[in-house]
Design a protein around this motif. Sequence first.
Motif, PDB file in Angstrom:
ATOM      1  N   PRO A 138      10.678 -11.257   4.598  1.00  0.00           N
ATOM      2  CA  PRO A 138       9.041 -11.171   5.043  1.00  0.00           C
ATOM      3  C   PRO A 138       8.785 -10.488   6.314  1.00  0.00           C
ATOM      4  O   PRO A 138       9.614 -10.954   7.266  1.00  0.00           O
ATOM      5  CB  PRO A 138       8.824 -12.740   4.878  1.00  0.00           C
ATOM      6  N   GLY A 139       7.948  -9.892   6.462  1.00  0.00           N
ATOM      7  CA  GLY A 139       7.534  -9.227   7.785  1.00  0.00           C
ATOM      8  C   GLY A 139       6.111  -9.457   8.127  1.00  0.00           C
ATOM      9  O   GLY A 139       5.708  -8.535   9.144  1.00  0.00           O
ATOM     10  N   ALA A 140       5.265 -10.367   7.452  1.00  0.00           N
ATOM     11  CA  ALA A 140       4.353 -10.602   7.932  1.00  0.00           C
ATOM     12  C   ALA A 140       3.760 -12.316   8.308  1.00  0.00           C
ATOM     13  O   ALA A 140       2.710 -12.491   7.834  1.00  0.00           O
ATOM     14  CB  ALA A 140       2.955 -10.115   7.136  1.00  0.00           C
ATOM     15  N   GLY A 141       4.990 -12.959   8.450  1.00  0.00           N
ATOM     16  CA  GLY A 141       4.903 -14.380   8.892  1.00  0.00           C
ATOM     17  C   GLY A 141       5.569 -15.104   7.870  1.00  0.00           C
ATOM     18  O   GLY A 141       5.581 -16.318   8.057  1.00  0.00           O
ATOM     19  N   GLY A 142       6.144 -14.625   6.862  1.00  0.00           N
ATOM     20  CA  GLY A 142       6.803 -15.479   5.734  1.00  0.00           C
ATOM     21  C   GLY A 142       7.701 -16.297   6.373  1.00  0.00           C
ATOM     22  O   GLY A 142       8.146 -17.210   5.653  1.00  0.00           O
ATOM     23  N   THR A 143       8.554 -15.737   7.401  1.00  0.00           N
ATOM     24  CA  THR A 143       9.698 -16.675   7.873  1.00  0.00           C
ATOM     25  C   THR A 143       9.048 -17.842   8.884  1.00  0.00           C
ATOM     26  O   THR A 143       9.839 -18.793   9.236  1.00  0.00           O
ATOM     27  CB  THR A 143      10.721 -15.862   8.498  1.00  0.00           C
TER      28      THR A 143
END
Length: 264
Positions: free
Chosen positions: A145-150
């Motif tokens: 994830p690159g938009a806050g998923g982690t």
Amino acid sequence: MSELTYPSPEGLLVAGPEAGVLEIRLDRPDARNALSTPLLRGIVALLQQAAGDDAVRCVVLTGGDKVFAAGADLAEMASKDMQAVLLEERPQLFAAIGRFPKPVVGAVCGYALGGGCELVMHADIIIAGESAQFGQPEINLGIIPGAGGTQRLTHAVGKSLAMKMVLAGEFISAREALAAGLVAEVAADDACLARAHELARKIAGKAPLAVRLAKDAVLQSFETPLAAGMVLERRNFVVLAGTDDRNEGVRAFLEKRKPVWTGR
């Protein structure tokens, strides 16, 4: 009544504002509401307009009946190499959505996956339909994830469940999302959007400055240590003591009548 007219950018449908609520609906059914960069630009433009419109006090963000958003636009992603990904504007667009100062209520039916899950996690309150499924399956594409998923997901559901969703790519149901704290309520699919609007109208009927500073204080609880958060909360509390709406709220309570908010 708003003096501003809200366009519907490509891939979006806009309704309102009515009773203080503006609805933004993702509308790319042929692409399963994939979050292209132009679509995100459209959302940001609408939110920037709504931020300065006193007639908008709350936003409802929703998607389709079967799919909220199935993720990023893979056709767009496939054309980008590492340099293009490094320089793309998507992080700034998601950051702009996160800075919107007024409350956002998300209404989710069907799949909210990848970027779709990340987008709806920018909402302050999420109402899920019974069919809703949330997931971060980027691992299946060899990415993360690159938009806050982690990050947002871990804050919402905790380390263990976030790890399962991110590392195994497994989805969770609406009921699992409720138990984990990702969503506030679960409703029947055909009542999900109506419940989101009901809640948004209730929020829109509160004192605007108090709502804004309350949202700010709650969000800061994720960014600051407890002691610093308590200082911020008290500061916002003191600031509101100097507003006309605070005085009106106290008077209305003592006089046993409904308050009339002015936003001052």
